[in-house]
Write an enzyme that holds these catalytic residues in place. Structure first.
Site, PDB file in Angstrom:
ATOM      1  N   PRO A   1     108.255 -19.642 -31.129  1.00  0.00           N
ATOM      2  CA  PRO A   1     107.485 -19.041 -32.230  1.00  0.00           C
ATOM      3  C   PRO A   1     108.304 -18.895 -33.508  1.00  0.00           C
ATOM      4  CG  PRO A   1     106.997 -17.902 -30.179  1.00  0.00           C
ATOM      5  CD  PRO A   1     108.126 -18.855 -29.876  1.00  0.00           C
ATOM      6  N   GLY A   2     107.707 -19.315 -34.640  1.00  0.00           N
ATOM      7  CA  GLY A   2     108.333 -19.163 -35.951  1.00  0.00           C
ATOM      8  C   GLY A   2     109.413 -20.174 -36.269  1.00  0.00           C
TER       9      GLY A   2
ATOM     10  N   ASN B   1     102.851 -66.187   0.790  1.00  0.00           N
ATOM     11  CA  ASN B   1     103.467 -64.886   1.074  1.00  0.00           C
ATOM     12  C   ASN B   1     102.679 -63.784   0.369  1.00  0.00           C
ATOM     13  OD1 ASN B   1     106.242 -65.638   2.411  1.00  0.00           O
ATOM     14  ND2 ASN B   1     105.966 -67.047   0.699  1.00  0.00           N
TER      15      ASN B   1
ATOM     16  N   LYS C   1      97.886 -71.869  13.605  1.00  0.00           N
ATOM     17  CA  LYS C   1      97.003 -71.648  12.462  1.00  0.00           C
ATOM     18  C   LYS C   1      96.175 -72.903  12.160  1.00  0.00           C
ATOM     19  CE  LYS C   1      97.642 -67.397  11.060  1.00  0.00           C
ATOM     20  NZ  LYS C   1      96.516 -66.438  11.045  1.00  0.00           N
TER      21      LYS C   1
ATOM     22  N   TYR D   1     103.886 -71.343  14.999  1.00  0.00           N
ATOM     23  CA  TYR D   1     102.959 -70.499  14.249  1.00  0.00           C
ATOM     24  C   TYR D   1     102.036 -71.361  13.396  1.00  0.00           C
ATOM     25  CZ  TYR D   1     101.284 -67.140  10.756  1.00  0.00           C
ATOM     26  OH  TYR D   1     100.495 -66.388   9.926  1.00  0.00           O
TER      27      TYR D   1
ATOM     28  N   LEU E   1      90.582 -61.563  10.058  1.00  0.00           N
ATOM     29  CA  LEU E   1      91.955 -61.377   9.599  1.00  0.00           C
ATOM     30  C   LEU E   1      92.915 -61.175  10.764  1.00  0.00           C
ATOM     31  CD1 LEU E   1      91.162 -58.864   6.701  1.00  0.00           C
ATOM     32  CD2 LEU E   1      91.254 -61.369   6.594  1.00  0.00           C
TER      33      LEU E   1
END
Length: 399
Positions: free
Chosen positions: A309-310, A147, A122, A118, A64
């Site tokens: 509560p209640g 990409n 490659k 580039y 890589l």
């Protein structure tokens, strides 16, 4: 299996390394037949002897390593072709003909805007690997990546998605010259899945029709089978909606496997610490509180209700809207009565035995905290977002 990863500190290298560590350490059990023993992680700062040790011992190589943005164009060939030559010569030195993956680029097609120094470096690297395969009989898998995007991708480098995610997450400006420009994007998790498939001998083969990938069993090249073609405008619009979520509470549609789902995960990975949490508006009164948690574009909204509560809450009904009440803490009673009828349906609920209760359309309903000391905490889901212009909510006591 001993595995060498060159460029291990890079975007792809880091994600692949962590995935293989999870398999090696037994944390990822989705690949029961794959045994990972030793990982050789080689990068630009690694000692030279590590490459020798790895090439003598490894059973598989992921190359890589590469140069994307050198100071001088000639460094493309040195970084992308030169190191590849060194790697292959070292493998030959130890008579190691294990399979080798090469991470190339779609720019190696040398078509149109991809005709560059580039791309030529490659392309030269690809031919070097094919020649090596013919010479040694080693299996070579050449991937031309489009990409890439995903967590840990470096912004302001060679990924527009990484830059957009980082800048929008951190309130920095972005520049889009043409919203209609379309990109082919490969998500890092999909790429890592393909890399692991290659380890297991299940790689996907392809040929190229120009810059388009054509999957075929006898292809010269290899490819990850899942990519996404989206415009810059679509990417920016999605990111803007993600950024707005803490204010709107609206979660955009993110279906399984969709680009939106993968982009949202990527965006979140760039959030700064001060945006990793956000306050929700609590509507507090003498009975307790009610807080909207999340809204969806097409599947309603989630809220949490706290009754003191209640206290009795509710005492209303809906024509079309329906809800789930899920008590997660405390002890309560849910009551429902069909409009025009006398029968009351009673559901005693408790955080000790969590269950979901339908609030039926056409039934007035309430929820009563039966405790004298503990709050009653209820997670609620409604099948539609609340619309103040048409609330579909009508007061009527249950009994």
């Amino acid at each position: 299996m001993n595995i060498l990863i060159t460029g291990a500190a890079g975007f792809v290298g880091k994600n692949l390394t962590e995935a293989l560590k999870n398999i090696r350490d037994g944390k990822d059990k989705t690949h029961p037949e794959l045994k990972v023993d030793k990982l050789y992680l080689y990068d630009i700062d690694s000692p030279a002897e590590l490459l020798d040790e790895a090439c003598a011992d490894c059973d598989f190589v992921f190359n890589l390593a590469g140069v994307n943005r050198p100071q001088n164009p000639e460094e493309f060939m040195q970084g992308n072709f030169g190191f590849a030559s060194r790697l292959l010569e070292t493998l030959k030195k130890y008579n190691n003909t294990c399979p080798v993956v090469l991470s190339s680029s779609i720019q190696a097609t040398l078509i149109g805007r991809y005709d560059s120094d580039y791309g030529r470096s490659k392309k030269a690297g690809e031919e070097l690997f094919f020649d090596y395969s013919r010479e040694t009989g080693a299996k070579v898998l050449v991937y031309r990546f489009p990409n890439l995007f995903g967590k840990w991708c470096r912004p302001n480098y060679n990924s527009a998605v990484a830059t957009f995610c980082n800048n929008i997450a951190n309130d920095l400006p972005i520049q889009v010259s043409d919203r209609a420009v379309k990109l082919e994007l490969l998500y890092i998790d999909d790429l890592v899945d393909e890399m692991i498939a290659a380890l297991e001998g299940r790689e996907h083969r392809c040929e190229f029709d120009g810059i388009d990938t054509v999957l075929c069993d006898a292809g010269k090249y290899c490819a990850a089978p899942i990519t996404h073609k989206v415009t810059l405008g679509e990417i920016v619009d999605l990111l803007d909606s993600f950024k707005a979520q803490p204010e709107t509470l609206v979660m955009p549609e993110i279906p399984y496997g969709s680009f939106a789902k993968k982009l949202y995960s990527t965006y979140l990975s760039y959030l700064p610490r001060d945006k990793a949490s956000f306050a929700l508006k609590m509507n507090v009164d003498a009975r307790g509180s009610f807080t909207e948690l999340l809204k969806t574009e097409k599947c309603g909204q989630f809220s949490v209700n706290i009754s003191l509560p209640g206290i009795t809450k509710g005492q209303h009904w809906h024509n079309t809207k329906w809800e789930f009440f899920i008590v997660v803490s405390g002890h309560g009673l849910i009551q429902q009565r069909k409009i025009g009828g006398d029968e009351v349906l009673n559901f005693e609920v408790s955080g000790d035995k969590i269950e979901a209760v339908h609030m039926l359309p056409g039934y007035t309903h309430n929820i009563i905290n039966l405790s004298d000391s503990e709050n009653l905490v209820t997670v609620m889901w409604a099948n539609e977002q609340f619309d103040s212009n048409k609330p579909d909510t009508f007061f009527e006591v249950v009994e």
